[in-house]
Write a protein that holds these residues in place. Sequence first.
Motif, mmCIF file in Angstrom:
data_model
loop_
_atom_site.group_PDB
_atom_site.id
_atom_site.type_symbol
_atom_site.label_atom_id
_atom_site.label_comp_id
_atom_site.label_asym_id
_atom_site.label_seq_id
_atom_site.Cartn_x
_atom_site.Cartn_y
_atom_site.Cartn_z
ATOM 1 N N VAL A 151 -2.206 2.437 15.815
ATOM 2 C CA VAL A 151 -1.787 1.250 14.707
ATOM 3 C C VAL A 151 -2.930 0.134 14.995
ATOM 4 N N VAL A 152 -3.196 -0.629 13.972
ATOM 5 C CA VAL A 152 -3.965 -1.751 13.935
ATOM 6 C C VAL A 152 -3.431 -2.955 13.485
ATOM 7 N N GLY A 153 -3.576 -3.965 14.094
ATOM 8 C CA GLY A 153 -3.114 -5.284 13.658
ATOM 9 C C GLY A 153 -3.592 -6.445 14.577
ATOM 10 N N PHE A 154 -3.155 -7.523 14.420
ATOM 11 C CA PHE A 154 -3.238 -8.848 15.354
ATOM 12 C C PHE A 154 -2.185 -8.747 16.108
ATOM 13 N N PRO A 155 -2.313 -9.141 17.533
ATOM 14 C CA PRO A 155 -1.353 -8.922 18.423
ATOM 15 C C PRO A 155 0.184 -9.217 18.120
ATOM 16 N N ASP A 156 0.296 -10.371 17.392
ATOM 17 C CA ASP A 156 1.739 -10.706 17.092
ATOM 18 C C ASP A 156 2.055 -10.047 15.571
ATOM 19 N N SER A 157 1.374 -9.060 15.094
ATOM 20 C CA SER A 157 1.796 -8.557 13.746
ATOM 21 C C SER A 157 2.987 -7.728 13.609
ATOM 22 N N ALA A 205 6.323 -2.826 14.894
ATOM 23 C CA ALA A 205 7.051 -1.734 14.184
ATOM 24 C C ALA A 205 6.808 -0.500 14.589
ATOM 25 N N ALA A 206 5.325 -0.509 14.659
ATOM 26 C CA ALA A 206 4.733 0.874 15.369
ATOM 27 C C ALA A 206 5.344 1.221 16.713
ATOM 28 N N ARG A 207 5.151 0.122 17.498
ATOM 29 C CA ARG A 207 5.673 0.548 18.994
ATOM 30 C C ARG A 207 7.176 1.005 18.987
ATOM 31 N N SER A 208 8.018 0.222 18.363
ATOM 32 C CA SER A 208 9.522 0.455 18.199
ATOM 33 C C SER A 208 9.454 1.927 17.637
ATOM 34 N N ALA A 209 8.909 2.240 16.531
ATOM 35 C CA ALA A 209 8.914 3.831 15.942
ATOM 36 C C ALA A 209 8.397 4.687 16.653
ATOM 37 N N VAL A 242 -4.755 -0.936 18.393
ATOM 38 C CA VAL A 242 -6.096 -1.521 18.115
ATOM 39 C C VAL A 242 -5.805 -2.890 17.817
ATOM 40 N N GLU A 243 -5.892 -3.759 18.885
ATOM 41 C CA GLU A 243 -5.785 -5.301 18.427
ATOM 42 C C GLU A 243 -6.884 -5.813 17.890
ATOM 43 N N VAL A 283 0.324 -3.225 4.363
ATOM 44 C CA VAL A 283 -0.671 -3.081 5.534
ATOM 45 C C VAL A 283 -1.389 -4.568 5.754
ATOM 46 N N GLN A 284 -1.717 -5.021 4.748
ATOM 47 C CA GLN A 284 -2.704 -6.270 4.640
ATOM 48 C C GLN A 284 -2.007 -7.464 5.158
ATOM 49 N N TYR A 285 -0.328 -7.429 5.024
ATOM 50 C CA TYR A 285 0.481 -8.305 5.148
ATOM 51 C C TYR A 285 0.974 -7.952 6.665
ATOM 52 N N GLY A 286 1.473 -6.807 6.901
ATOM 53 C CA GLY A 286 1.953 -6.399 8.240
ATOM 54 C C GLY A 286 1.092 -6.280 9.373
ATOM 55 N N SER A 287 -0.212 -6.204 9.012
ATOM 56 C CA SER A 287 -1.246 -6.347 10.196
ATOM 57 C C SER A 287 -1.705 -7.730 10.525
#
Length: 372
Positions: A144-150, A155-159, A170-171, A336-340
């Motif tokens: 998963v890719v995103g800023f740390p508070d995304s 969601a990826a961690r919980s799923a 990938v922060e 993805v552009q908003y969720g990340s």
Amino acid sequence: MDGVDRASVRAARESGDPLPGTGGFAGQLTDPGSGRSALVRDVLGRYPCFSESDDPGAWSFDPTDLSDPEPVPAGHVRTADGDERVWTLPDPPAATDDAAAVDAVRDAIAERTAAVDAEGLAVAFSGGVDSAILAARLDAPLYVVGFPDSQDVAAARSAAALLDRDLTVVELTHDDLERAVPEIVRATGRTNAMDVQIALPLYLVAQAVAADGYDRLAVGQGADELFGGYAKVAKAPDDPRLDAETVRGARREVVATLPDQLERDVLALRAAGVEPVAPLLHDRVVESALPLPGHMLVAEPGQGESRGESERKVALRRAASAWLPDEIARRDKKAVQYGSLVARELDRLARQAGFKRRMDDHVTKYVASLVE
């Protein structure tokens, strides 16, 4: 030929079958009788293909190889005489048996994911239903890719925990965005803010996957378009962004945008060093999605979610319940552009660089400045 062998494409051209059982194709065919060459691209444009604007004989899968690249339109054959439409997406009547329709979707997804070779494969995983189906069905590592508070990272961690799977996060940083923007623009030829915002998380997760030694990336592309995942489809006919009078008609409009989107995504992923694998865009899955009635794409308030909102991707979520816990199968997720948070942070960088929101299309102007 990208996608499948030339014999299969030649047979599809002769029959006119728009969904001949492939995951898409593009490339050059030579007519055995006349010896004339033609460029072809499948009905959904799942693989990009380009020629010089003034010379169809000079072509490439990569537009950076050409001086003035012009994409071959989806569903068309390009020869020296011009472009000819050969394949048109079917428009079947709405299915009348909801249970059978969901079974057809489930069977098609099960068939196509089972056929994916896991060698060298990783999964782009955001914790939503589309990528979770791939995670549950494919024996491949999750990224998963995103800023740390995304939202996507959370969601990826919980799923992943619910699926009992390891996850590589990938922060992102602002430096990542500033470095990647010119590379994406060079690869895709696009500078508009929306295209760059969407391509950035794909490109950056693909780079991380490639750095870890994987050369293929499974993506959930096509699910939102095929199964009714967009708010503008759910709001039909009241959303001014679409002309359709029905949910099914709105779904068909957004499916028609796939060739342009997939051109961007494939070029960005290849520039990052991986080849995309998109099981949810295979012909068999497309065939299962097209007959879905409107209420199996979007359930009106009271039929689906208890929050009083429309439930999107109804049939896909029901099909996914065979492999996913209900918490994931029913989960809503931002694009993805908003969720990340890539879109938010690119906007922040633009404003820090002096491109204020009062300026027309300020993020696009910022992107152009990075390229210059």
